[in-house]
Enzyme design. Structure first.
Site, PDB file in Angstrom:
ATOM      1  CG  HIS A 218     -31.520  18.456 -52.155  1.00  0.00           C
ATOM      2  ND1 HIS A 218     -31.960  17.153 -52.088  1.00  0.00           N
ATOM      3  CD2 HIS A 218     -32.029  18.983 -53.291  1.00  0.00           C
ATOM      4  CE1 HIS A 218     -32.733  16.909 -53.143  1.00  0.00           C
ATOM      5  NE2 HIS A 218     -32.781  18.010 -53.892  1.00  0.00           N
ATOM      6  N   GLY A 219     -27.059  18.885 -50.306  1.00  0.00           N
ATOM      7  CA  GLY A 219     -26.022  19.409 -49.408  1.00  0.00           C
ATOM      8  C   GLY A 219     -26.248  19.151 -47.934  1.00  0.00           C
TER       9      GLY A 219
END
Lengths: 203, 262, 413
Positions: free
Chosen positions: A168-169
């Site tokens: 999810h970065g």
């Protein structure tokens, strides 16, 4: 951990026994209705004593059935591991498995250390000084599990010279602190110590 | 009252009948084994720590060359109810052995010193290698040997002390030895215990009989590490149940007294 | 059963009970009129219910650690014994618990035989009971295979091979049971699955068994019909509940004796040797509770004959309510039948003993004699005795005093 389990089990066992015995007790009351209640106190003491002893028996019987779900001896034996760090060169990371999770052990370059130490704490979502996260500044030992939803971050990636979690970065810096992205806290530091300069004991 | 007494007597007879018939029905050849009085026998039996430690030494120096004991871990040596070596000593024992681990990042298996969490190393990598090195006979793994033979402790003890010259006219094949207590009297294991074979760490004299006793105790523990805990908890459980039975019995009498009087 | 409709005391209780009558059921069970003269032989039903639940719970817990694969099963059981917290206790309880389960079921069955519990109107209870017994044996057999020791493997081989005796379809059935050309991993995994399933079928049958019982109500040691409720009955709770509890505690003391002090005495040492398809143990012996049937199986020289006679020995019990022609229910008043009952008990014990011995010489002879008596007892003795026997007079009721003290009126003691 085991005392709280024992108490929990005793409470549940007592509850079940109380429910059953109150059913029995009510029946006694019903049977008593036509009777003269002689020796009430001695009778009730006897019954109460029986209930109490019975409750303890049920609790004692239930405890092994609960405790068997706690980690067994072979799992607990792997609760502590020793890692030889003598072969790790500067700027390299190794990953070891500890309690089923990856642990990153990185031998940091001077550049990475300075960068980590000079970060303004106000910029951090989870403020923590680099000095508080390491025992020897050259060695970063942390759990390689993203604090967002548990993926394993990739090393030497991301905008902050540290780690990047592809799920999810989330971006972590050279001290493993969360800088950008959805993760709420810094990468966890496990309990560890230096047995000597070549061996770290984790757990 | 009489009826209940009859019931109790019947129950008291079922127990011994089961035990006696169980013991008898399993008898294959009725060999009279050597019997020793073991400290772990009986309702309140416990292991003798010193004997277990000596027994480990016998296993390590005599038996482990051929027999694996692969369900035992080095950490068991320091756990409660066993030889109870210090954790330090157990660790040193573990590191004295090489364990095959891997594959490493090159895809190769490598050797490393043993850890507490490792199982005891095996003398042979597999059953076939063990057979090939021992004239076609597999030296059995000893993890549960004492439970895998009837009257296991006395069986092991007897076999170890049972080597003697075969009687007149008894034919023995090549590589087979005569043992008084082995069913069939043929055994492929040679006699391995001799007086003074090793120096016990605690200074006890290493006679054949002493070593046989110690290794038997060690193997019995290896088969049943929970024996002492089992006896201890069992005593408490049965005592408690007897007290509980007594109290419930009184309650029962008290309850039913109403019915009598009606 | 004549009971007024139960109205729960609280409004919530009434709302719930009118939709799902669980509270009415609990009330019925609590007040269920039970004859007041039941003796301790009647407590084994409750003991059996406890055994079933205990086996299910310990079994589910063991299933959290056991691995059902031929390469790992034996080691996983040792892992339970050595590493799992209290694993040794749970495993020994489950193994010895199954022996105690069978001990209780045999007492329960023989109680039925003595007191004529199977007689009208309780035939269906008896038949369901027999079905429970058959499922119990299947469950126990499959359970014994799971540790994958030498006895596990070879007992599985011998018993599954029995089915090859069935003409035409026999070999196919065996291959289908094995999942291969011999007992192996597929056999183990399907036995595990079924061993987990069958106890719940047993549980369902037990519910039916108790339901069927509650229609006519319990019989009693003197075997005479009594009105329920009446002054001859007591409400189940607390009187009978506490009595069952007391009997259960005594039963548990005996169980604890085995579990803690002689946990391996009822099993075979060979089962601590890992299964080896190349080496057959010298004597393949099933667990003690299957020994009588094993003896009957081996008494017949023909393979198919042995299988048929063994199953017949089981199924003949189903017909007992019709084989016993006596008008008198309880053996208390049947002096001749009483004698034959005890002969049967001895006969079954002898059969059990022979089952553990090699089927040759004197052992085989005795086994055959005992088998013949077993069938003679049900096919000849019981029908004939029903007509011929002179029974002693029955009492008028169980509460009224009796003039003749020889006729043993049993009270709750």
């Amino acid at each position: 951990m085991s005392t709280s389990y024992t108490i929990l089990v005793m409470i549940i066992a007592l509850l079940i026994l109380f429910l059953y015995l109150s059913w029995v007790f009510v029946s006694i009351k019903v049977a008593n209705k036509e009777q003269n209640e002689e020796n009430t106190e001695r009778r009730y003491f006897l019954f109460t004593a029986s209930y109490a002893l019975g409750a303890v028996a049920v609790g004692a019987a239930a405890w092994p059935l609960i405790d068997q779900m706690n980690p067994d001896a072979s799992v607990k034996a792997l609760a502590t591991i020793e890692v030889d760090i003598s072969n790790i060169s500067s700027g390299k990371t190794i990953t070891v498995l500890w309690r089923g999770k990856p642990i990153f052990i990185r031998r940091r370059t001077q550049q990475e250390i300075s960068k980590a130490q000079n970060v303004n704490l106000n910029e951090l979502k989870d403020p923590q000084k680099d000095e508080d996260r390491v025992k020897k500044s050259e060695w970063l030992v942390m759990t390689g599990v993203c604090t967002h939803l548990g993926c394993v971050p990739l090393g030497d990636k991301g905008d902050f010279g540290g780690w990047f979690c592809p799920c999810h970065g989330s971006h972590y810096d050279t001290s493993g602190r969360i800088r950008k992205g959805p993760a709420p806290t810094n990468l966890e530091i496990p309990k560890y110590e230096f047995v000597d300069s070549n061996i770290i004991k984790i757990g | 009252m009489l009826k209940k007494l009859k019931i109790i007597i019947k129950i008291l007879f079922i127990y011994p009948i089961i035990i006696v018939s169980a013991n008898n029905s399993m008898a294959t050849e009725g060999l009279d084994l050597l019997k020793n009085k073991w400290s772990f026998e009986g309702l309140f039996g416990t292991f003798n720590r010193a004997s277990l430690r000596r027994g480990y030494q016998v296993y390590n120096e005599v038996c482990s060359g051929c027999h694996s004991i692969k369900l035992l871990s080095y950490r068991n040596l320091s756990e409660k109810g066993g030889p109870e070596f210090s954790r330090e000593d157990s660790k040193n024992i573990a590191t004295s052995f090489e364990v095959i681990d891997g594959p490493n990042s090159e895809g190769e298996m490598f050797a490393r010193p043993g850890r507490l969490s490792d199982k005891f190393v095996k003398p042979y990598p597999n059953v076939q290698a063990a057979e090939a090195a021992n004239g076609g006979a597999y030296p059995p793994d000893m993890s549960v040997l004492a439970k895998a033979r009837k009257d296991g402790a006395n069986y092991i003890y007897s076999i170890l002390l049972g080597y003697e010259d075969p009687p007149e006219g008894f034919e023995l094949d090549e590589g087979v030895y005569y043992n008084k207590y082995m069913p069939g009297h043929n055994i492929k294991m040679p006699n391995v215990l001799f007086d003074g074979l090793l120096d016990y760490a605690d200074g006890t004299e290493a006679t054949t009989q002493q070593m046989a006793k110690d290794i038997t105790a060690f193997l019995t523990w290896a088969s049943e590490p929970s024996l002492e805990a089992r006896h201890k908890i069992g005593f408490k459980v049965i005592l408690y149940l007897i007290i509980l039975a007594f109290v419930v019995h009184l309650s029962l009498k008290r309850l039913w007294s109403r019915i009598e009087s009606k | 059963m004549s009971e007024e409709k139960y109205i729960p005391k609280s409004k919530l209780g009434q709302w719930f009970d009118s939709r799902l009558p669980l509270l009415s059921l609990a009330h019925h069970l609590r007040d269920y009129p039970t004859p007041k003269n039941l003796n301790y032989w009647w407590t084994f039903g409750a003991i059996l219910t406890f055994c079933l639940i205990a086996q299910i719970i310990t079994g589910i817990v063991l299933a959290m650690h056991y691995v059902a694969h031929a390469d790992l099963a034996f080691e996983s059981v040792e892992h339970i014994m050595r590493d799992v917290n209290y694993g040794w206790l749970i495993r020994y309880f489950h193994a010895n618990g199954s022996s105690m389960f069978f001990l209780a079921v045999y007492v329960h069955i023989f109680r039925g035989l003595y007191y004529g519990s199977y007689k009208s109107p309780r035939e269906i209870i008896w038949i369901i009971g027999m079905l429970i017994y058959i499922l119990m044996m299947a469950t126990a057999f499959m359970g014994y295979v799971l540790p994958w020791g030498q006895m596990s493997f070879w007992a599985a081989t011998v018993i599954t091979n029995l089915f090859s005796a069935i003409p035409i379809v026999g070999d196919s059935i065996v291959g289908w049971l094995w999942g291969g050309y011999a007992v192996g991993n597929p056999t183990l995994t399907r036995f595990y699955s079924l061993h987990y399933l069958l106890p719940f079928l047993i549980f369902a049958l037990v519910v039916l068994h108790i339901w069927a019982l509650h229609i006519p109500g319990n019989t009693n040691p003197v075997g005479i019909d009594i009105k329920q409720p009446s002054k001859d009955t007591v409400p189940f709770s607390p009187y009978v509940a506490v009595k069952d509890l007391y009997a259960l505690i005594i039963f548990l003391i005996i169980t604890a004796g085995f579990v803690f002090f002689a946990p391996n005495i009822l099993s075979h040492p060979d089962n601590y040797i890992k299964a080896n398809q190349m080496v057959t143990p010298t004597h393949i012996v099933p667990e003690w509770y299957l020994l009588p049937f094993y003896a009957i199986l081996r008494a017949v020289p023909d393979k198919l004959g042995g299988v048929v006679v063994m199953f017949a020995s089981l199924f003949i019990l189903m017909f007992l309510p019709w084989l016993d022609t006596s008008k008198v229910r309880s053996a208390v008043f049947r002096p001749l039948y009483k004698v034959f009952f005890w002969v049967l008990v001895v006969d079954v014990i002898v059969l059990g003993y022979m089952g553990a011995k090699p089927p040759e010489g004197l052992y085989l002879l005795i086994g055959r004699a005992a088998t013949i008596y077993y069938f003679a007892h049900f096919i000849l003795v019981m029908p004939i005795l029903g007509f011929k026997e002179k029974t002693t007079p029955l009492p008028i009721s169980i509460s009224d005093p009796v003039l003749d003290s020889d006729t043993k009126i049993t009270n709750h003691r």
